[in-house]
Design an enzyme around this catalytic site. Sequence first.
Site, PDB file in Angstrom:
ATOM      1  CE1 TYR A  73     -33.024  42.188   8.636  1.00  0.00           C
ATOM      2  CE2 TYR A  73     -31.150  42.465   7.170  1.00  0.00           C
ATOM      3  CZ  TYR A  73     -31.798  41.761   8.162  1.00  0.00           C
ATOM      4  OH  TYR A  73     -31.213  40.615   8.669  1.00  0.00           O
ATOM      5  N   GLY A 225     -22.716  40.859  19.966  1.00  0.00           N
ATOM      6  CA  GLY A 225     -23.752  40.885  20.986  1.00  0.00           C
ATOM      7  C   GLY A 225     -24.699  42.055  20.857  1.00  0.00           C
TER       8      GLY A 225
END
Length: 365
Positions: A73, A225
């Site tokens: 990341y 989502g």
Amino acid sequence: MASAVAQKVSSLLGGSHDTKKLGKNGPEVTALGFGCMGLSAFYGKPKPDEERYALLDHVYKSGELFWDTADMYMDNEDLLGSWFERNPGAREKIFLATKFANYMDPKTGERSVRNDPDYIRQQCDTSLQRLKTNYIDLYYMHRADKDQPIEITVKVMKELQDAGKVKYLGLSEVSADTIRRACKVAHIDAVQMEMSPFSMEVEQEGILQACRELGVAVVAYSPLGRGEDAPTPVVPAKDFEEGDFRSFAPRFNEENFHKNLELVDTLKQIADKKGCTPGQLTLAWLMNADPLIFPIPGTTRPKNFDENMGSLKVNISKEEDQEIRKAISNTEVAGGRYPEGFASTCMVDTVPLDQYNGPHKNVMG
């Protein structure tokens, strides 16, 4: 007796119901975790350091003490390490997860999955240095190399556990069979999988059932989502800023995006009846679905973080669970979770140990 993490969370959030045990052998942790990825990578240009530190301050003060990062990341591990330096004593109160396996060649930029033993050991030490800590609470294999038996990978992870460098072991995006094989080498405490109303493979592919049998927690990433205020972003891929992963995710392209808004609208209707937001409804529903499930939504905005934490106070009835499941089953989600190249690394079965003739065959003894 409650752990230090559980006591801290309970005092700040107002009750032990806001924490639960991470699988059969894990500690008490916040029932809702915090995904740190978006602070550094894949959702557009990172915000200035002081703004990111301020958000971490806010997260910590709220009592949210289950933090998730990874070596891939971008500067995320470095950011957390610097924050720990600025906040003496905070590291010991946070249950910190990080990951290895996603490798990018520094010369060519080519990406690959690496599970080879020396690389695992090297990356663990690198993460410890970047995070400025001498232990990792939960160490995940971020992706599985299908050409190396999972038994070899987990054996090396167990060595790190025995050495005190990591406390608990995790896998990510693996099949039910891979989980069962891994647990024969060492207990796996958590499996991280994408899980949301748009991604129910955890149930459909028998992964949740395997975790129930083995006492393994399911850590649900992207539980909204890949959105912030709702179960999906309110703009299609073409409107994301440069550097946002969703701009090339099939689910958000021009063809598929608007097809998926039907499920968003249905969830909003249910949430409106309950007096909560669609995001809170979704997070509460996931936590209610099974005690083993721990969603880890991420955000860069304190307001959205507070909204997510409000899901801990939302109760889902049996009737509401059935209503949500009916809405999901009646929806055919358009577009895959990842582009084809990335999708090939999801829910992986690794080569059986007895069929493997690679360089690390003898590592199993």
